[in-house]
Design a protein around this motif. Structure first.
Motif, mmCIF file in Angstrom:
data_model
loop_
_atom_site.group_PDB
_atom_site.id
_atom_site.type_symbol
_atom_site.label_atom_id
_atom_site.label_comp_id
_atom_site.label_asym_id
_atom_site.label_seq_id
_atom_site.Cartn_x
_atom_site.Cartn_y
_atom_site.Cartn_z
ATOM 1 N N ALA A 173 -28.133 -6.047 0.714
ATOM 2 C CA ALA A 173 -28.814 -5.180 1.677
ATOM 3 C C ALA A 173 -30.316 -5.136 1.452
ATOM 4 O O ALA A 173 -31.067 -4.691 2.335
ATOM 5 C CB ALA A 173 -28.239 -3.757 1.604
ATOM 6 N N ARG A 174 -30.787 -5.601 0.297
ATOM 7 C CA ARG A 174 -32.228 -5.619 0.060
ATOM 8 C C ARG A 174 -32.953 -6.477 1.092
ATOM 9 O O ARG A 174 -34.102 -6.235 1.431
ATOM 10 C CB ARG A 174 -32.517 -6.162 -1.344
ATOM 11 N N GLY A 175 -32.261 -7.504 1.575
ATOM 12 C CA GLY A 175 -32.886 -8.395 2.550
ATOM 13 C C GLY A 175 -33.190 -7.734 3.880
ATOM 14 O O GLY A 175 -33.960 -8.270 4.681
ATOM 15 N N LEU A 176 -32.620 -6.561 4.133
ATOM 16 C CA LEU A 176 -32.857 -5.870 5.397
ATOM 17 C C LEU A 176 -34.319 -5.474 5.567
ATOM 18 O O LEU A 176 -34.788 -5.300 6.699
ATOM 19 C CB LEU A 176 -31.979 -4.614 5.482
ATOM 20 N N SER A 177 -35.040 -5.335 4.464
ATOM 21 C CA SER A 177 -36.442 -4.926 4.551
ATOM 22 C C SER A 177 -37.302 -5.966 5.252
ATOM 23 O O SER A 177 -38.394 -5.660 5.724
ATOM 24 C CB SER A 177 -37.007 -4.652 3.148
ATOM 25 N N ALA A 178 -36.814 -7.221 5.335
ATOM 26 C CA ALA A 178 -37.579 -8.287 5.989
ATOM 27 C C ALA A 178 -37.372 -8.304 7.499
ATOM 28 O O ALA A 178 -38.038 -9.053 8.211
ATOM 29 C CB ALA A 178 -37.189 -9.643 5.400
ATOM 30 N N ILE A 179 -36.448 -7.475 7.983
ATOM 31 C CA ILE A 179 -36.121 -7.449 9.411
ATOM 32 C C ILE A 179 -36.933 -6.361 10.106
ATOM 33 O O ILE A 179 -37.250 -5.324 9.516
ATOM 34 C CB ILE A 179 -34.610 -7.212 9.604
ATOM 35 N N ALA A 188 -27.778 -4.007 9.616
ATOM 36 C CA ALA A 188 -27.080 -3.405 8.479
ATOM 37 C C ALA A 188 -25.580 -3.326 8.739
ATOM 38 O O ALA A 188 -24.767 -3.626 7.857
ATOM 39 C CB ALA A 188 -27.645 -2.022 8.186
ATOM 40 N N ARG A 189 -25.206 -2.930 9.935
ATOM 41 C CA ARG A 189 -23.774 -2.838 10.274
ATOM 42 C C ARG A 189 -23.132 -4.221 10.280
ATOM 43 O O ARG A 189 -21.992 -4.382 9.842
ATOM 44 C CB ARG A 189 -23.610 -2.142 11.622
ATOM 45 N N ARG A 190 -23.851 -5.198 10.790
ATOM 46 C CA ARG A 190 -23.326 -6.559 10.795
ATOM 47 C C ARG A 190 -23.167 -7.076 9.371
ATOM 48 O O ARG A 190 -22.157 -7.710 9.032
ATOM 49 C CB ARG A 190 -24.278 -7.465 11.581
ATOM 50 N N LEU A 191 -24.159 -6.817 8.532
ATOM 51 C CA LEU A 191 -24.093 -7.251 7.133
ATOM 52 C C LEU A 191 -22.912 -6.605 6.429
ATOM 53 O O LEU A 191 -22.161 -7.274 5.700
ATOM 54 C CB LEU A 191 -25.393 -6.901 6.411
ATOM 55 N N ALA A 192 -22.715 -5.308 6.637
ATOM 56 C CA ALA A 192 -21.598 -4.604 6.004
ATOM 57 C C ALA A 192 -20.265 -5.210 6.439
ATOM 58 O O ALA A 192 -19.364 -5.413 5.619
ATOM 59 C CB ALA A 192 -21.649 -3.119 6.360
ATOM 60 N N ALA A 193 -20.141 -5.525 7.728
ATOM 61 C CA ALA A 193 -18.900 -6.122 8.239
ATOM 62 C C ALA A 193 -18.637 -7.480 7.596
ATOM 63 O O ALA A 193 -17.503 -7.800 7.222
ATOM 64 C CB ALA A 193 -18.981 -6.255 9.757
ATOM 65 N N LEU A 194 -19.683 -8.283 7.432
ATOM 66 C CA LEU A 194 -19.530 -9.598 6.816
ATOM 67 C C LEU A 194 -19.141 -9.477 5.343
ATOM 68 O O LEU A 194 -18.297 -10.240 4.844
ATOM 69 C CB LEU A 194 -20.839 -10.386 6.941
ATOM 70 N N MET A 195 -19.759 -8.535 4.642
ATOM 71 C CA MET A 195 -19.447 -8.341 3.225
ATOM 72 C C MET A 195 -17.996 -7.897 3.042
ATOM 73 O O MET A 195 -17.285 -8.374 2.148
ATOM 74 C CB MET A 195 -20.394 -7.299 2.609
ATOM 75 N N LEU A 196 -17.545 -6.977 3.888
ATOM 76 C CA LEU A 196 -16.171 -6.490 3.793
ATOM 77 C C LEU A 196 -15.173 -7.604 4.106
ATOM 78 O O LEU A 196 -14.131 -7.724 3.448
ATOM 79 C CB LEU A 196 -15.971 -5.313 4.748
ATOM 80 N N ASP A 197 -15.499 -8.411 5.090
ATOM 81 C CA ASP A 197 -14.619 -9.525 5.440
ATOM 82 C C ASP A 197 -14.496 -10.500 4.269
ATOM 83 O O ASP A 197 -13.412 -11.034 4.011
ATOM 84 C CB ASP A 197 -15.167 -10.249 6.668
ATOM 85 N N ALA A 198 -15.598 -10.718 3.566
ATOM 86 C CA ALA A 198 -15.582 -11.658 2.433
ATOM 87 C C ALA A 198 -14.719 -11.161 1.289
ATOM 88 O O ALA A 198 -14.209 -11.966 0.485
ATOM 89 C CB ALA A 198 -17.012 -11.887 1.952
ATOM 90 N N LEU A 199 -14.552 -9.845 1.177
ATOM 91 C CA LEU A 199 -13.766 -9.282 0.069
ATOM 92 C C LEU A 199 -12.266 -9.268 0.335
ATOM 93 O O LEU A 199 -11.466 -9.144 -0.597
ATOM 94 C CB LEU A 199 -14.228 -7.844 -0.212
ATOM 95 N N GLN A 200 -11.874 -9.402 1.598
ATOM 96 C CA GLN A 200 -10.449 -9.297 1.934
ATOM 97 C C GLN A 200 -9.708 -10.620 1.700
ATOM 98 O O GLN A 200 -10.283 -11.688 1.849
ATOM 99 C CB GLN A 200 -10.305 -8.879 3.399
#
Length: 203
Positions: A173-179, A188-200
């Motif tokens: 999420a640190r990369g969000l500061s560049a947006i 942020a919501r898209r990033l969270a969704a991608l991270m959760l998908d990667a863990l399943q």
């Protein structure tokens, strides 16, 4: 003139200067905390105190007057954010469904970090030192580990996932500061969704 009345008159006369000094001191403190937070996030908590002072635009003496030790500065910089992180993790633990609890613990900091950049840094920044922040972080990591293990036991999380992976998802999420700020919430919501998908686990 009554001594107390005289004292009040002196205090009232000195008040503008005293207020200016207090304002200057608070400004120095805020700049030191901002510089330290950035350097700790970029280089870890071993970042040099002189470099922090230089980045803050103050002399070393001013820095040490506000924060006599490095540990005092570390504790001050991350105390509020760690308290927020703890509240988030505790809320996740209260969910009867460990996977839903873990989803909240990952999603909430990522979304908040779009506007509060220090939130993720507080838990992601490591330190081999002792102190309130180090102990607080150890407790948070243990809580995250327990929640992750519960989700894994229900096969809601991949078997090879570790607590470090969960923290890695937050660090991303640190990369969000560049947006652009106007787009950070959606990103942020898209990033969270991608991270959760990667863990399943994948079927």
């Amino acid at each position: 003139m009554d001594a107390y009345v005289h004292y009040r008159e002196v205090r009232r006369t000195e008040c503008p200067m005293a207020q200016k000094l207090r304002a200057d001191a608070q400004d120095n403190r805020d700049r030191i905390r901002t510089a330290a937070r950035q350097l700790f996030a970029d280089h870890g908590t071993n970042a040099g105190m002189r470099e922090i002072a230089r980045r803050a635009g103050v002399g070393p003496a001013t820095l040490y007057r506000r924060f006599p030790t490095r540990q005092a500065l570390i504790d001050d910089v991350f105390s509020d954010e760690l308290a927020t992180c703890r509240t988030i993790v505790e809320h996740g633990q209260e969910n009867p469904d460990p996977w839903q609890g873990l989803r909240f613990v990952i999603t909430e900091p990522i979304i908040r970090n779009a506007g509060e950049h220090a939130l993720v840094d507080a838990i992601a920044t490591t330190s081999d030192r002792t102190g309130a922040v180090a102990e607080h972080r150890r407790q948070l990591v243990a809580m995250l580990q327990d929640l992750t293990q519960q989700a894994k036991s229900q096969q809601k999380v991949r078997a090879d996932v570790t607590t470090d992976d969960v923290i890695l998802a937050l660090v991303a999420a640190r990369g969000l500061s560049a947006i652009d700020p106007d787009r950070r919430g959606i990103a942020a919501r898209r990033l969270a969704a991608l991270m959760l998908d990667a863990l399943q686990p994948k079927l």
